[in-house]
Design a protein around this motif. Structure first.
Motif, PDB file in Angstrom:
ATOM      1  N   SER A 256       0.931  -1.297  -0.117  1.00 17.47           N
ATOM      2  CA  SER A 256      -0.061   0.043  -0.113  1.00 17.47           C
ATOM      3  C   SER A 256       0.857   1.133   0.123  1.00 17.47           C
ATOM      4  O   SER A 256       1.678   1.431   0.894  1.00 17.47           O
ATOM      5  N   LEU A 257       0.721   2.134  -1.193  1.00 12.72           N
ATOM      6  CA  LEU A 257       1.628   3.192  -1.148  1.00 12.72           C
ATOM      7  C   LEU A 257       0.493   4.352  -1.701  1.00 12.72           C
ATOM      8  O   LEU A 257       0.330   4.353  -2.823  1.00 12.72           O
ATOM      9  N   GLU A 258       0.441   5.278  -0.655  1.00  9.40           N
ATOM     10  CA  GLU A 258      -0.243   6.448  -1.108  1.00  9.40           C
ATOM     11  C   GLU A 258      -1.579   6.121  -1.630  1.00  9.40           C
ATOM     12  O   GLU A 258      -2.246   6.968  -2.535  1.00  9.40           O
ATOM     13  N   GLY A 259      -2.444   5.267  -0.902  1.00  8.76           N
ATOM     14  CA  GLY A 259      -3.698   4.723  -1.180  1.00  8.76           C
ATOM     15  C   GLY A 259      -3.984   3.857  -2.454  1.00  8.76           C
ATOM     16  O   GLY A 259      -5.210   3.560  -2.761  1.00  8.76           O
ATOM     17  N   ASP A 260      -2.683   3.651  -3.080  1.00 13.09           N
ATOM     18  CA  ASP A 260      -2.810   2.687  -4.193  1.00 13.09           C
ATOM     19  C   ASP A 260      -2.017   1.227  -3.822  1.00 13.09           C
ATOM     20  O   ASP A 260      -1.252   1.296  -2.834  1.00 13.09           O
ATOM     21  N   TRP A 261      -2.295   0.225  -4.339  1.00 17.47           N
ATOM     22  CA  TRP A 261      -1.344  -1.125  -4.111  1.00 17.47           C
ATOM     23  C   TRP A 261      -0.406  -1.281  -5.320  1.00 17.47           C
ATOM     24  O   TRP A 261      -0.724  -1.245  -6.416  1.00 17.47           O
TER      25      TRP A 261
ATOM     26  N   TYR B 180       4.680  -0.454   6.132  1.00 16.96           N
ATOM     27  CA  TYR B 180       3.740  -0.553   4.917  1.00 16.96           C
ATOM     28  C   TYR B 180       3.011  -1.667   4.998  1.00 16.96           C
ATOM     29  O   TYR B 180       3.168  -2.617   5.556  1.00 16.96           O
ATOM     30  N   GLU B 181       1.617  -1.556   4.790  1.00 21.11           N
ATOM     31  CA  GLU B 181       0.804  -2.538   4.670  1.00 21.11           C
ATOM     32  C   GLU B 181       1.025  -3.263   3.476  1.00 21.11           C
ATOM     33  O   GLU B 181       1.082  -2.900   2.479  1.00 21.11           O
ATOM     34  N   VAL B 182       1.270  -4.648   3.685  1.00 19.38           N
ATOM     35  CA  VAL B 182       1.395  -5.736   2.679  1.00 19.38           C
ATOM     36  C   VAL B 182       0.200  -6.522   2.430  1.00 19.38           C
ATOM     37  O   VAL B 182      -0.136  -6.987   3.509  1.00 19.38           O
TER      38      VAL B 182
END
Length: 116
Positions: free
Chosen positions: A15-20, A111-113
């Motif tokens: 998850s990076l700036e609201g996108d995957w 980070y969410e993974v």
């Protein structure tokens, strides 16, 4: 039925700036070992998978030395919390929160993974 990760086409996403963002094949994450990935903005993330299949993402940069080495650190648990120890100066970082277990004033980004 449970499939072994090596026999599936599962990808690891961050998850990076609201996108995957798709990072790599799940089969590249060996339990207990880290993998470094370069992000579009030039930062690096260290990805880990534990033996239970949970995945974690933290900044790869060791805040004490400035070197991008956390993906090469040793993993373990402290009071039931997963951590990685920097291979350089041995400070331990909680893989869930990013908090340094040896210096409460220091933290790395997490980070969410997910795998899908």
């Amino acid at each position: 039925m449970t499939l072994a990760p090596e026999t599936t086409a599962l990808k690891v996403h961050l998850s990076l700036e609201g996108d995957w963002l798709s990072i790599c094949d799940l089969s590249l994450l060996t339990p207990g070992r880290g993998v470094a990935a370069l992000l579009p903005d030039g930062r690096q993330v260290a990805l880990f998978r534990d033996r239970a299949g949970r995945m974690y993402g933290i900044d790869n940069r060791d805040p004490f030395s400035g070197a991008a080495v956390l993906s090469r650190g040793l993993t373990g648990t402290h009071r039931g919390r997963p951590f990685v120890a920097s291979p350089l100066l041995k400070q331990r970082f909680d893989l869930e929160s990013g908090q340094c277990l040896d210096d409460e004033s220091v933290r790395v980004a997490t980070y969410e993974v997910r795998a899908s």
